[in-house]
Motif scaffolding. Sequence first.
Motif, PDB file in Angstrom:
ATOM      1  N   GLU A  12      43.372  36.586  52.661  1.00 61.40           N
ATOM      2  CA  GLU A  12      42.649  35.377  52.273  1.00 61.40           C
ATOM      3  C   GLU A  12      41.159  35.621  52.433  1.00 61.40           C
ATOM      4  OE1 GLU A  12      45.626  34.087  54.153  1.00 61.40           O
ATOM      5  OE2 GLU A  12      46.434  33.379  52.235  1.00 61.40           O
ATOM      6  N   THR A  13      40.391  35.377  51.356  1.00 57.76           N
ATOM      7  CA  THR A  13      38.932  35.420  51.488  1.00 57.76           C
ATOM      8  C   THR A  13      38.524  33.978  51.724  1.00 57.76           C
ATOM      9  OG1 THR A  13      39.011  36.981  49.646  1.00 57.76           O
ATOM     10  CG2 THR A  13      36.827  36.365  50.443  1.00 57.76           C
ATOM     11  N   ALA A  14      37.853  33.724  52.853  1.00 62.04           N
ATOM     12  CA  ALA A  14      37.550  32.331  53.178  1.00 62.04           C
ATOM     13  C   ALA A  14      36.135  32.188  53.726  1.00 62.04           C
ATOM     14  CB  ALA A  14      38.558  31.801  54.196  1.00 62.04           C
ATOM     15  N   ALA A  15      35.541  31.028  53.432  1.00 62.97           N
ATOM     16  CA  ALA A  15      34.214  30.699  53.973  1.00 62.97           C
ATOM     17  C   ALA A  15      34.196  29.211  54.291  1.00 62.97           C
ATOM     18  CB  ALA A  15      33.122  31.047  52.970  1.00 62.97           C
ATOM     19  N   GLU A  34      49.677  35.881  45.518  1.00 62.97           N
ATOM     20  CA  GLU A  34      50.453  36.138  44.292  1.00 62.97           C
ATOM     21  C   GLU A  34      50.474  37.627  43.950  1.00 62.97           C
ATOM     22  OE1 GLU A  34      52.471  34.324  42.635  1.00 62.97           O
ATOM     23  OE2 GLU A  34      52.083  32.552  43.860  1.00 62.97           O
ATOM     24  N   GLU A  35      49.331  38.278  44.100  1.00 62.41           N
ATOM     25  CA  GLU A  35      49.259  39.692  43.727  1.00 62.41           C
ATOM     26  C   GLU A  35      50.052  40.568  44.710  1.00 62.41           C
ATOM     27  OE1 GLU A  35      45.329  41.128  42.988  1.00 62.41           O
ATOM     28  OE2 GLU A  35      46.101  43.022  42.182  1.00 62.41           O
ATOM     29  N   GLY A  41      54.584  42.696  50.122  1.00 60.48           N
ATOM     30  CA  GLY A  41      53.769  42.702  51.348  1.00 60.48           C
ATOM     31  C   GLY A  41      52.315  42.963  50.970  1.00 60.48           C
ATOM     32  N   VAL A  42      51.439  42.856  51.976  1.00 59.48           N
ATOM     33  CA  VAL A  42      50.012  43.032  51.686  1.00 59.48           C
ATOM     34  C   VAL A  42      49.696  44.524  51.499  1.00 59.48           C
ATOM     35  CG1 VAL A  42      47.665  42.691  52.559  1.00 59.48           C
ATOM     36  CG2 VAL A  42      49.409  40.951  52.936  1.00 59.48           C
ATOM     37  N   VAL A  43      49.072  44.853  50.371  1.00 55.42           N
ATOM     38  CA  VAL A  43      48.643  46.237  50.119  1.00 55.42           C
ATOM     39  C   VAL A  43      47.171  46.313  50.533  1.00 55.42           C
ATOM     40  CG1 VAL A  43      48.400  48.064  48.385  1.00 55.42           C
ATOM     41  CG2 VAL A  43      50.233  46.364  48.170  1.00 55.42           C
ATOM     42  N   PRO A  44      46.850  47.047  51.629  1.00 58.83           N
ATOM     43  CA  PRO A  44      45.496  47.006  52.194  1.00 58.83           C
ATOM     44  C   PRO A  44      44.387  47.316  51.183  1.00 58.83           C
ATOM     45  CG  PRO A  44      46.983  48.109  53.706  1.00 58.83           C
ATOM     46  CD  PRO A  44      47.769  47.880  52.448  1.00 58.83           C
ATOM     47  N   GLU A  45      44.560  48.331  50.383  1.00 57.44           N
ATOM     48  CA  GLU A  45      43.525  48.721  49.414  1.00 57.44           C
ATOM     49  C   GLU A  45      43.248  47.591  48.402  1.00 57.44           C
ATOM     50  OE1 GLU A  45      42.310  52.147  48.419  1.00 57.44           O
ATOM     51  OE2 GLU A  45      41.512  51.497  46.478  1.00 57.44           O
ATOM     52  N   PRO A 176      60.708  35.514  48.245  1.00 56.89           N
ATOM     53  CA  PRO A 176      59.442  36.205  47.990  1.00 56.89           C
ATOM     54  C   PRO A 176      58.587  36.320  49.254  1.00 56.89           C
ATOM     55  CG  PRO A 176      59.670  34.227  46.593  1.00 56.89           C
ATOM     56  CD  PRO A 176      60.753  34.181  47.622  1.00 56.89           C
ATOM     57  N   TYR A 177      57.595  37.195  49.222  1.00 55.79           N
ATOM     58  CA  TYR A 177      56.657  37.374  50.336  1.00 55.79           C
ATOM     59  C   TYR A 177      55.542  36.340  50.236  1.00 55.79           C
ATOM     60  CZ  TYR A 177      53.046  39.238  53.285  1.00 55.79           C
ATOM     61  OH  TYR A 177      52.085  39.364  54.246  1.00 55.79           O
ATOM     62  N   PRO A 178      55.035  35.798  51.313  1.00 56.65           N
ATOM     63  CA  PRO A 178      55.555  35.844  52.677  1.00 56.65           C
ATOM     64  C   PRO A 178      56.641  34.784  52.836  1.00 56.65           C
ATOM     65  CG  PRO A 178      53.413  34.735  52.640  1.00 56.65           C
ATOM     66  CD  PRO A 178      53.769  35.044  51.215  1.00 56.65           C
ATOM     67  N   GLY A 179      57.762  35.190  53.418  1.00 53.97           N
ATOM     68  CA  GLY A 179      58.969  34.380  53.345  1.00 53.97           C
ATOM     69  C   GLY A 179      59.140  33.302  54.391  1.00 53.97           C
ATOM     70  N   GLY A 180      58.232  33.230  55.394  1.00 53.46           N
ATOM     71  CA  GLY A 180      58.396  32.241  56.466  1.00 53.46           C
ATOM     72  C   GLY A 180      58.611  30.835  55.934  1.00 53.46           C
ATOM     73  N   VAL A 181      57.790  30.447  55.004  1.00 58.64           N
ATOM     74  CA  VAL A 181      57.845  29.081  54.480  1.00 58.64           C
ATOM     75  C   VAL A 181      59.135  28.835  53.687  1.00 58.64           C
ATOM     76  CG1 VAL A 181      56.519  29.566  52.363  1.00 58.64           C
ATOM     77  CG2 VAL A 181      56.405  27.305  53.410  1.00 58.64           C
ATOM     78  N   PHE A 182      59.694  29.886  53.066  1.00 63.56           N
ATOM     79  CA  PHE A 182      60.946  29.734  52.306  1.00 63.56           C
ATOM     80  C   PHE A 182      62.126  29.563  53.264  1.00 63.56           C
ATOM     81  CE2 PHE A 182      58.085  31.992  49.425  1.00 63.56           C
ATOM     82  CZ  PHE A 182      58.166  31.181  48.309  1.00 63.56           C
TER      83      PHE A 182
END
Length: 337
Positions: A12-15, A34-35, A41-45, A176-182
């Motif tokens: 998340e980019t947040a300000a 979404e991406e 899972g999160v792809v760091p690059e 789907p990822y992230p699955g906690g909420v599902f």
Amino acid sequence: MDILAIESSCDETAAAVVRDGREIISSVVATQIEEHRLYGGVVPEIASRRHCESICGVVSEALEKAGMAAKDVDAIAVSFAPGLVGALLVGVNFAKGLAFSLGKPLIPVHHIRGHIAANYLAHKELEPPYMCLVVSGSHSHIVKVKSHTEFETLGRTIDDAAGEAFDKAARAMGFPYPGGVFIDSAAKLGDSSKYKLPRPHTPNPYDFSFSGLKTAVLNLIHNTEQRGEEIDVNSLSACFQETVCEMLTEKFISAAVENNYKTIAVAGGVAANSGLRSALSKAADEHGMTLFAPPLSLCGDNAAMIGCQGYYEFTAGNIAKTNLNAYATMPLDEVRW
Ligand code: KG4
Ligand code: ZN
């Protein structure tokens, strides 16, 4: 004091602009979920590149919504650890450049301290000392909050974090990822007694262990499929969620009882879980404790919580120099930069 806060530790980019640590003037969160979902899972690059693309726009939008220009803020706070280093570096370098060009103080904020601080934004009456359960995608901690900037960790996960366990179990169940909420939604439709999952023990009673639970879910699915039967995803979700929430609640509440805390709080992405919120609230009532939980909008990653904690770090004299770096890991009770 108006603080412009920046968060880029994961996806998340947040300000945000936060006044005197407690009032959100504006808050903008641009999620990349979404991406990353395409890869499970999160792809760091990819995360770092998306932060690079979004950060100017997100910061401008936060200032615009606050009706301010960058020169109007009193300081810049930034999440500098822990997290994905390439992702953190985007926020850290942006914040450094901004602080340097404006001649404003740069405040280094530990991301998990930020999660804890999210509660101050919603609950004006909350002040340390209290005990906090921090449960996110990468942390599961029982923490004594001694003051706004002094913490002591009593217990932590010895393997997977609670959010990680939710996400891995969810993946095995086809969410789907992230699955906690599902899992949270599916659990509401299931029967938690239909399956049995183990409750791993840890040598330190305040530590957590979740990886055995994830393996048990995988084995249960595998064995059921081998018998040619269909898994009841709603009931497995209900059983998994109940098991995790009971483990978290039991250990956290006994830590609070044994350390004489009557004020308790929960923080982090998993604090959004409805099962955990109700288990904690029931246990708090039974023990005559007051429970604080952030609103759902402040459980996940956001910059308002960084602005809030930034205020208290600034008040404690914690100002970074221009050589501030980002760190993938850092205990929240031993913050250095
Ligand atoms: O705090 P957070 O946004 O990011 C980190 O700092 O890690 O936490 C994200 C985690 C993910 O594992 C996500 O599945 C979990 O929080 N999460 C939930 C729920 N909402 C988010 N887990 C269980 N139930 C939820 N409702
Ligand atoms: Zn987080």
